[in-house]
Design a protein around this motif. Structure first.
Motif, mmCIF file in Angstrom:
data_model
loop_
_atom_site.group_PDB
_atom_site.id
_atom_site.type_symbol
_atom_site.label_atom_id
_atom_site.label_comp_id
_atom_site.label_asym_id
_atom_site.label_seq_id
_atom_site.Cartn_x
_atom_site.Cartn_y
_atom_site.Cartn_z
ATOM 1 N N LYS A 108 -56.815 83.094 27.554
ATOM 2 C CA LYS A 108 -56.500 81.936 28.410
ATOM 3 C C LYS A 108 -56.691 82.335 29.870
ATOM 4 N N THR A 109 -57.396 81.518 30.628
ATOM 5 C CA THR A 109 -57.793 81.927 31.976
ATOM 6 C C THR A 109 -56.665 81.828 33.002
ATOM 7 N N ILE A 110 -55.756 80.864 32.846
ATOM 8 C CA ILE A 110 -54.663 80.704 33.804
ATOM 9 C C ILE A 110 -53.376 81.250 33.194
ATOM 10 N N THR A 111 -52.772 82.210 33.868
ATOM 11 C CA THR A 111 -51.572 82.854 33.364
ATOM 12 C C THR A 111 -50.363 81.922 33.495
ATOM 13 N N PRO A 112 -49.281 82.204 32.770
ATOM 14 C CA PRO A 112 -48.077 81.368 32.898
ATOM 15 C C PRO A 112 -47.550 81.301 34.322
ATOM 16 N N GLY A 113 -47.565 82.444 35.037
ATOM 17 C CA GLY A 113 -47.078 82.443 36.409
ATOM 18 C C GLY A 113 -47.896 81.549 37.316
ATOM 19 N N TRP A 114 -49.212 81.610 37.183
ATOM 20 C CA TRP A 114 -50.070 80.777 38.022
ATOM 21 C C TRP A 114 -50.077 79.323 37.576
ATOM 22 N N ALA A 115 -49.731 79.055 36.333
ATOM 23 C CA ALA A 115 -49.602 77.663 35.890
ATOM 24 C C ALA A 115 -48.544 76.946 36.713
ATOM 25 N N VAL A 116 -47.537 77.702 37.166
ATOM 26 C CA VAL A 116 -46.507 77.175 38.065
ATOM 27 C C VAL A 116 -46.913 77.368 39.522
ATOM 28 N N GLY A 117 -47.435 78.551 39.834
ATOM 29 C CA GLY A 117 -47.733 78.897 41.222
ATOM 30 C C GLY A 117 -48.771 78.026 41.885
ATOM 31 N N TRP A 118 -49.753 77.526 41.116
ATOM 32 C CA TRP A 118 -50.814 76.715 41.720
ATOM 33 C C TRP A 118 -50.298 75.414 42.319
ATOM 34 N N TYR A 119 -49.127 74.955 41.872
ATOM 35 C CA TYR A 119 -48.561 73.726 42.446
ATOM 36 C C TYR A 119 -48.244 73.889 43.932
ATOM 37 N N PHE A 120 -48.090 75.130 44.385
ATOM 38 C CA PHE A 120 -47.668 75.386 45.757
ATOM 39 C C PHE A 120 -48.803 75.925 46.634
ATOM 40 N N VAL A 121 -50.023 75.898 46.118
ATOM 41 C CA VAL A 121 -51.181 76.377 46.873
ATOM 42 C C VAL A 121 -51.992 75.170 47.337
ATOM 43 N N PRO A 122 -52.129 74.960 48.651
ATOM 44 C CA PRO A 122 -52.891 73.802 49.151
ATOM 45 C C PRO A 122 -54.310 73.764 48.589
ATOM 46 N N PHE A 123 -54.795 72.566 48.363
ATOM 47 C CA PHE A 123 -56.126 72.283 47.838
ATOM 48 C C PHE A 123 -56.257 72.688 46.369
ATOM 49 N N ALA A 124 -55.922 73.933 46.029
ATOM 50 C CA ALA A 124 -55.989 74.357 44.628
ATOM 51 C C ALA A 124 -55.022 73.537 43.770
ATOM 52 N N ALA A 125 -53.941 73.036 44.401
ATOM 53 C CA ALA A 125 -52.972 72.213 43.678
ATOM 54 C C ALA A 125 -53.560 70.894 43.193
ATOM 55 N N LEU A 126 -54.722 70.540 43.710
ATOM 56 C CA LEU A 126 -55.369 69.295 43.282
ATOM 57 C C LEU A 126 -56.029 69.431 41.913
ATOM 58 N N TRP A 127 -56.222 70.679 41.430
ATOM 59 C CA TRP A 127 -56.972 70.856 40.192
ATOM 60 C C TRP A 127 -56.345 71.873 39.240
ATOM 61 N N LYS A 128 -55.925 73.015 39.773
ATOM 62 C CA LYS A 128 -55.518 74.139 38.938
ATOM 63 C C LYS A 128 -54.340 73.838 37.995
ATOM 64 N N PRO A 129 -53.281 73.145 38.445
ATOM 65 C CA PRO A 129 -52.193 72.848 37.508
ATOM 66 C C PRO A 129 -52.667 72.010 36.323
#
Length: 227
Positions: A108-129
């Motif tokens: 799986k490409t997105i780890t559990p931590g980043w599944a949550v963390g991407w919500y707080f990253v500008p621009f990436a929050a538009l897609w990664k979560p």
């Protein structure tokens, strides 16, 4: 002089076991319903404010102002409280289902931590979560061939409503800070009202997503034990 070499045995890595998401998902759903009630209250407060402004040409009576103040205060308090609790529980659920998916499919490409963390990253929050939840759904459908597994339109509906609602609330907040701009207060209220309206189907769609994905994952993990 002889030198004695001591070879240490490799330390066995602990095996991660999945965590049952069912109980947590039920708690999340309960709080989403509470959040839905807060959205209804916020919508009612915004609609009352707009109606009063139109009806009284921006100069409502003191009684109307008092009712508006009470409604705004209650809706703000309810929105903040439900946002904090529901947000925490939802992120916990997202972490758990992504952790379970990672156990099922280590690639799986997105780890559990980043599944949550991407919500707080500008621009990436538009897609990664969204990508994290999509991968989790695909893994629950076909753990061995998840990259080609299908996923429902429900995921796109959820993320589209999420993006629209956040954009509207963001615009509403920014305009509310620009008191010098002509008509900014009215546009802010309208955007906030529409944002509250979008929150209603968003909450309902997310409830369906949580329930369906949890059921899928419990089924996919049925051959493993929960810790």
């Amino acid at each position: 002089m002889s030198v004695t070499s001591i070879t240490s045995s490799p330390v066995a890595q602990p095996v991660q076991e999945p965590k049952d998401p069912a109980a947590l998902s039920r708690t999340v759903v309960i709080w989403i319903y509470v959040s839905l009630g807060a959205s209804v209250l916020s919508f009612a407060a915004a609609a009352f404010k707009l109606s009063a402004n139109f009806q009284f040409a921006g100069a409502p009576s003191q009684g109307i102002v008092d009712v508006e103040t009470v409604l705004n205060g209650l809706s703000a308090l309810a929105t903040l409280a439900t946002f904090l609790v529901t947000g925490f529980l939802t992120l916990k659920w997202i972490y758990r289902v992504n952790l379970n998916a990672k156990i099922l499919a280590p690639d799986k490409t997105i780890t559990p931590g980043w599944a949550v963390g991407w919500y707080f990253v500008p621009f990436a929050a538009l897609w990664k979560p969204y990508q994290a939840i999509r991968e989790t759904w695909q893994i629950c459908v076909a753990p061995k061939a998840w990259q080609t597994a299908t996923y429902p339109i429900l995921l796109r509906q959820w993320w589209t409503l999420w993006i629209i609602g956040n954009i509207l609330q963001n615009v509403s907040f920014r305009l509310s800070m620009e008191s010098d701009l002509p008509g900014s207060a009215m546009i802010s209220d309208v955007c906030g009202l529409i944002g509250d309206l979008v929150d209603l189907p968003l909450d309902l769609v997310f409830i369906m997503l949580v329930r369906h994905l949890t059921t899928l994952q419990v089924s996919a993990l049925s051959g493993r034990s929960f810790d």
